[in-house]
Design a protein around this motif. Structure first.
Motif, PDB file in Angstrom:
ATOM      1  N   ALA A  82      14.194  -4.192   0.609  1.00  0.00           N
ATOM      2  CA  ALA A  82      13.967  -5.218  -0.510  1.00  0.00           C
ATOM      3  C   ALA A  82      12.403  -5.338  -1.179  1.00  0.00           C
ATOM      4  O   ALA A  82      12.982  -4.755  -2.837  1.00  0.00           O
ATOM      5  CB  ALA A  82      13.919  -6.753   0.286  1.00  0.00           C
ATOM      6  N   PHE A  83      11.673  -4.541  -0.650  1.00  0.00           N
ATOM      7  CA  PHE A  83      10.434  -3.898  -1.598  1.00  0.00           C
ATOM      8  C   PHE A  83      11.448  -3.138  -2.199  1.00  0.00           C
ATOM      9  O   PHE A  83      10.113  -2.958  -3.666  1.00  0.00           O
ATOM     10  CB  PHE A  83       9.920  -3.305  -0.349  1.00  0.00           C
ATOM     11  N   LEU A  84      11.558  -1.720  -2.061  1.00  0.00           N
ATOM     12  CA  LEU A  84      12.026  -0.308  -2.490  1.00  0.00           C
ATOM     13  C   LEU A  84      13.156  -1.670  -4.346  1.00  0.00           C
ATOM     14  O   LEU A  84      13.344  -0.842  -5.106  1.00  0.00           O
ATOM     15  CB  LEU A  84      13.383  -0.074  -2.244  1.00  0.00           C
ATOM     16  N   GLU A  85      13.188  -2.528  -3.870  1.00  0.00           N
ATOM     17  CA  GLU A  85      14.382  -2.750  -5.050  1.00  0.00           C
ATOM     18  C   GLU A  85      13.754  -3.931  -5.912  1.00  0.00           C
ATOM     19  O   GLU A  85      13.937  -3.328  -7.115  1.00  0.00           O
ATOM     20  CB  GLU A  85      15.480  -3.709  -4.204  1.00  0.00           C
ATOM     21  N   ILE A  86      12.218  -4.133  -5.774  1.00  0.00           N
ATOM     22  CA  ILE A  86      11.277  -4.936  -6.299  1.00  0.00           C
ATOM     23  C   ILE A  86      10.879  -3.909  -7.143  1.00  0.00           C
ATOM     24  O   ILE A  86      10.575  -3.972  -7.714  1.00  0.00           O
ATOM     25  CB  ILE A  86      10.505  -5.968  -5.370  1.00  0.00           C
ATOM     26  N   VAL A  87       9.940  -3.474  -6.495  1.00  0.00           N
ATOM     27  CA  VAL A  87       9.050  -2.202  -6.856  1.00  0.00           C
ATOM     28  C   VAL A  87       9.941  -1.018  -7.907  1.00  0.00           C
ATOM     29  O   VAL A  87       9.224  -0.450  -9.420  1.00  0.00           O
ATOM     30  CB  VAL A  87       8.667  -1.185  -6.516  1.00  0.00           C
ATOM     31  N   ASN A  88      11.226  -1.328  -7.770  1.00  0.00           N
ATOM     32  CA  ASN A  88      12.052  -0.299  -9.028  1.00  0.00           C
ATOM     33  C   ASN A  88      12.857  -0.988  -9.963  1.00  0.00           C
ATOM     34  O   ASN A  88      13.192  -0.228 -10.753  1.00  0.00           O
ATOM     35  CB  ASN A  88      12.886   0.286  -8.013  1.00  0.00           C
ATOM     36  N   ARG A  89      12.469  -2.390  -9.598  1.00  0.00           N
ATOM     37  CA  ARG A  89      12.643  -3.382 -11.023  1.00  0.00           C
ATOM     38  C   ARG A  89      11.854  -3.737 -11.633  1.00  0.00           C
ATOM     39  O   ARG A  89      11.833  -3.935 -13.084  1.00  0.00           O
ATOM     40  CB  ARG A  89      13.794  -3.658 -10.468  1.00  0.00           C
ATOM     41  N   LEU A  90      11.093  -3.466 -11.426  1.00  0.00           N
ATOM     42  CA  LEU A  90       9.168  -4.583 -12.039  1.00  0.00           C
ATOM     43  C   LEU A  90       9.584  -2.883 -13.742  1.00  0.00           C
ATOM     44  O   LEU A  90       8.859  -2.201 -13.285  1.00  0.00           O
ATOM     45  CB  LEU A  90       8.236  -4.372 -11.235  1.00  0.00           C
ATOM     46  N   ASP A  91       9.079  -4.183 -14.337  1.00  0.00           N
ATOM     47  CA  ASP A  91       8.739  -3.172 -15.767  1.00  0.00           C
ATOM     48  C   ASP A  91       7.124  -2.500 -15.780  1.00  0.00           C
ATOM     49  O   ASP A  91       6.237  -3.339 -16.134  1.00  0.00           O
ATOM     50  CB  ASP A  91       8.740  -4.465 -16.845  1.00  0.00           C
ATOM     51  N   CYS A  92       7.376  -1.377 -15.966  1.00  0.00           N
ATOM     52  CA  CYS A  92       5.991  -0.481 -15.220  1.00  0.00           C
ATOM     53  C   CYS A  92       5.379  -0.687 -16.600  1.00  0.00           C
ATOM     54  O   CYS A  92       4.344   0.701 -17.362  1.00  0.00           O
ATOM     55  CB  CYS A  92       6.682   0.991 -15.654  1.00  0.00           C
ATOM     56  N   SER A  93       5.789  -0.791 -18.212  1.00  0.00           N
ATOM     57  CA  SER A  93       5.155  -1.458 -19.677  1.00  0.00           C
ATOM     58  C   SER A  93       4.201  -2.481 -19.421  1.00  0.00           C
ATOM     59  O   SER A  93       3.439  -2.618 -20.396  1.00  0.00           O
ATOM     60  CB  SER A  93       6.482  -1.320 -20.576  1.00  0.00           C
ATOM     61  N   ILE A  94       4.695  -3.312 -18.259  1.00  0.00           N
ATOM     62  CA  ILE A  94       3.902  -4.524 -18.141  1.00  0.00           C
ATOM     63  C   ILE A  94       2.767  -4.308 -16.810  1.00  0.00           C
ATOM     64  O   ILE A  94       1.694  -5.076 -16.788  1.00  0.00           O
ATOM     65  CB  ILE A  94       4.562  -5.593 -17.878  1.00  0.00           C
ATOM     66  N   PHE A  95       3.081  -4.009 -15.533  1.00  0.00           N
ATOM     67  CA  PHE A  95       2.036  -3.057 -14.597  1.00  0.00           C
ATOM     68  C   PHE A  95       1.687  -1.842 -14.360  1.00  0.00           C
ATOM     69  O   PHE A  95       3.236  -1.074 -14.680  1.00  0.00           O
ATOM     70  CB  PHE A  95       3.536  -3.601 -12.923  1.00  0.00           C
ATOM     71  N   ASN A  96       0.723  -1.748 -13.610  1.00  0.00           N
ATOM     72  CA  ASN A  96       0.774  -0.472 -12.965  1.00  0.00           C
ATOM     73  C   ASN A  96       1.098  -0.928 -11.701  1.00  0.00           C
ATOM     74  O   ASN A  96      -0.307  -1.895 -10.863  1.00  0.00           O
ATOM     75  CB  ASN A  96      -0.693  -0.201 -13.279  1.00  0.00           C
ATOM     76  N   ILE A  97       1.664  -0.221 -10.683  1.00  0.00           N
ATOM     77  CA  ILE A  97       2.086  -0.491  -9.031  1.00  0.00           C
ATOM     78  C   ILE A  97       0.634  -0.026  -8.756  1.00  0.00           C
ATOM     79  O   ILE A  97       1.811   1.536  -8.298  1.00  0.00           O
ATOM     80  CB  ILE A  97       3.221  -0.683  -9.137  1.00  0.00           C
ATOM     81  N   SER A  98       0.314   0.089  -7.241  1.00  0.00           N
ATOM     82  CA  SER A  98      -0.352   0.773  -6.352  1.00  0.00           C
ATOM     83  C   SER A  98       0.157   0.209  -5.060  1.00  0.00           C
ATOM     84  O   SER A  98       0.777  -1.313  -5.249  1.00  0.00           O
ATOM     85  CB  SER A  98      -1.744   0.469  -6.891  1.00  0.00           C
ATOM     86  N   ILE A  99       0.522   0.593  -4.264  1.00  0.00           N
ATOM     87  CA  ILE A  99       1.220  -0.105  -2.705  1.00  0.00           C
ATOM     88  C   ILE A  99       0.015   0.986  -1.370  1.00  0.00           C
ATOM     89  O   ILE A  99      -0.562   2.158  -2.079  1.00  0.00           O
ATOM     90  CB  ILE A  99       2.347   1.019  -2.232  1.00  0.00           C
ATOM     91  N   LEU A 100      -0.429   0.178  -0.448  1.00  0.00           N
ATOM     92  CA  LEU A 100      -1.295   0.436   0.713  1.00  0.00           C
ATOM     93  C   LEU A 100      -0.465   0.408   1.475  1.00  0.00           C
ATOM     94  O   LEU A 100       0.160  -0.935   1.937  1.00  0.00           O
ATOM     95  CB  LEU A 100      -2.570  -0.377   0.786  1.00  0.00           C
ATOM     96  N   LEU A 101      -0.021   1.476   1.932  1.00  0.00           N
ATOM     97  CA  LEU A 101       0.441   1.654   3.616  1.00  0.00           C
ATOM     98  C   LEU A 101      -0.210   1.393   4.996  1.00  0.00           C
ATOM     99  O   LEU A 101      -1.337   2.225   4.587  1.00  0.00           O
ATOM    100  CB  LEU A 101       1.539   3.188   2.976  1.00  0.00           C
ATOM    101  N   TYR A 102      -0.253   0.816   5.584  1.00  0.00           N
ATOM    102  CA  TYR A 102      -0.825   0.544   7.075  1.00  0.00           C
ATOM    103  C   TYR A 102       0.013   2.188   7.399  1.00  0.00           C
ATOM    104  O   TYR A 102      -1.343   2.311   7.982  1.00  0.00           O
ATOM    105  CB  TYR A 102      -0.547  -0.355   7.815  1.00  0.00           C
ATOM    106  N   THR A 103       0.910   2.955   7.700  1.00  0.00           N
ATOM    107  CA  THR A 103       1.164   3.803   8.355  1.00  0.00           C
ATOM    108  C   THR A 103       1.734   4.405   7.297  1.00  0.00           C
ATOM    109  O   THR A 103       2.806   3.839   6.908  1.00  0.00           O
ATOM    110  CB  THR A 103       1.584   3.628   9.235  1.00  0.00           C
ATOM    111  N   LYS A 104       1.481   5.578   6.661  1.00  0.00           N
ATOM    112  CA  LYS A 104       2.745   6.676   5.313  1.00  0.00           C
ATOM    113  C   LYS A 104       3.708   6.902   6.653  1.00  0.00           C
ATOM    114  O   LYS A 104       4.098   7.794   6.211  1.00  0.00           O
ATOM    115  CB  LYS A 104       2.158   7.451   5.005  1.00  0.00           C
ATOM    116  N   ILE A 105       4.121   6.579   7.143  1.00  0.00           N
ATOM    117  CA  ILE A 105       6.187   6.805   7.506  1.00  0.00           C
ATOM    118  C   ILE A 105       7.211   6.085   7.526  1.00  0.00           C
ATOM    119  O   ILE A 105       7.092   4.619   6.775  1.00  0.00           O
ATOM    120  CB  ILE A 105       5.517   6.847   8.328  1.00  0.00           C
TER     121      ILE A 105
END
Length: 383
Positions: free
Chosen positions: A35-58
């Motif tokens: 679900a998270f992937l579906e969201i970040v792939n659709r958020l308009d990058c002309s409106i948002f700068n998106i960053s993510i903090l992963l607890y474990t990068k796996i």
């Protein structure tokens, strides 16, 4: 005359994009991560700068994150390393983890921080609320029933955290309703269902042809306690005792895999239950099966239900969420939390093949409620 866009006005617009930080546990193969992937792939990058903090990068979905997203991580380790296995086994937030999150973000400020999921994301978020003007926590599990996050954050800490954020989002109504019964919360809430891309799922479902040998059930999800795959496995054994030969496909991986395989051996149904592991594309299996199956005690919003329905494969399901209750009231495919109830439902369906087409139509119509456009507009508005 249209207004002329100068370099200065363009630069001003670029600098006025909203800076959003999502905190997520891993990019594993669960429904919340999809679900998270579906969201970040659709958020308009002309409106948002998106960053993510992963607890474990796996995680199986890690390489699917859009390239424009800035990534941070508490632990950056190889998926099958010894440290990775230890972290998945112990999974306890330490003061070091909190310190590292603060250090990583020491020079950063955000317009909005979203802790996407319970457990580690919420615990980390509770310690960096001052890094954003607006804070949202987004729940995908009924934590009043499935209390897996208690080793990360206590009841009182959660209660304080829920009242310190600006908004509590959840993918299902039951999550919010039960939360309000247990916690003393005054924060506004909102229901945002997970996004399901009908066209994409339909396209992927024809990428491979899967052959079934007999009446077949398909289950997709992690092999963990709350999913209760043993109910489906025992149902297959009970049906076999009654000379009803069925197959069960289980797509997913998790810590209970060995235990569940041992159960099939004990019940002498190794030839009927097939552990297929994680599949990047499970949709051909949904399409080929006669029914999908959900045996969980609790779910936020099971994507299996919607994805399978899109492909006209009805779902036998426990009433483990508001969505599954709504679905089963439409299709009549609900079962109790027992193997015996699953057996009775399958026997009824096998004895009444004429109702199949009617159920398939109802399932597909139910899935149409979760269109991406409506949901992404709602998400954009809260960010």
């Amino acid at each position: 005359q249209p207004k002329k866009i100068t370099f200065n006005s363009f630069f001003f617009c670029m600098n006025n994009k909203k800076n959003i930080l999502f905190i997520i546990d891993t990019m594993g193969g669960g429904g919340a991560e999809k679900a998270f992937l579906e969201i970040v792939n659709r958020l308009d990058c002309s409106i948002f700068n998106i960053s993510i903090l992963l607890y474990t990068k796996i995680g199986e979905h890690l390489d699917k994150l859009p390239s424009h997203i800035k990534q941070y991580s508490i632990y950056h380790i190889q998926p099958n390393s010894l440290l990775s296995r230890i972290i998945r086994k112990v999974r306890h937030i330490s003061k070091f983890d909190i310190w590292k999150a603060k250090w990583i973000l020491r020079n950063q400020q955000f317009d909005t921080i979203v802790s996407f999921m319970e457990g580690p994301p919420a615990m980390i978020h509770a310690h960096i609320l001052n890094k954003a003007q607006r804070n949202i926590t987004w729940l995908h599990t009924d934590i009043t029933k499935f209390t897996w996050d208690k080793k990360y954050i206590s009841f009182n800490q959660k209660n304080k955290f829920f009242n310190n954020v600006d908004l509590i989002a959840a993918c299902g109504k039951d999550i919010i309703d039960n939360l309000m019964l247990i916690y003393n919360i005054h924060t506004p809430t909102i229901i945002i269902p997970n996004i399901v891309n009908k066209e994409h799922i339909t396209h992927l479902s024809i990428q491979e042809t899967i052959e079934k040998q007999k009446f077949t059930l398909c289950g997709v999800g992690r092999l963990i306690e709350c999913k209760h795959w043993e109910r489906a496995i025992r149902a297959i054994a009970l049906l076999k005792e009654q000379a009803i030969d069925c197959d069960l496909w289980i797509i997913g991986q998790g810590p209970l895999c060995s235990h569940l395989k041992e159960l099939t051996t004990t019940l002498n149904i190794e030839d009927n239950v097939h552990f297929l592991g994680f599949k990047q594309n499970p949709y051909p299996y949904f399409k080929a099966a006669d029914f999908s199956i959900i045996t969980s005690d609790v779910e936020g919003m099971p994507l299996t239900l919607i994805e399978s329905s899109i492909l006209q494969t009805p779902v036998i399901t426990t009433k483990c969420s508001h969505v599954t209750k709504e679905y089963s009231s439409t299709t009549g495919l609900d079962v109790d939390f027992t193997a015996e109830s699953i057996v009775e439902k399958i026997k009824f369906l096998l004895s009444n093949p004429q109702i199949m087409e009617h159920i398939q139509i109802k399932s597909e119509l139910f899935a149409d409620k979760f269109t991406p456009e409506k949901i992404i507009n709602k998400i954009t508005s809260i960010l």
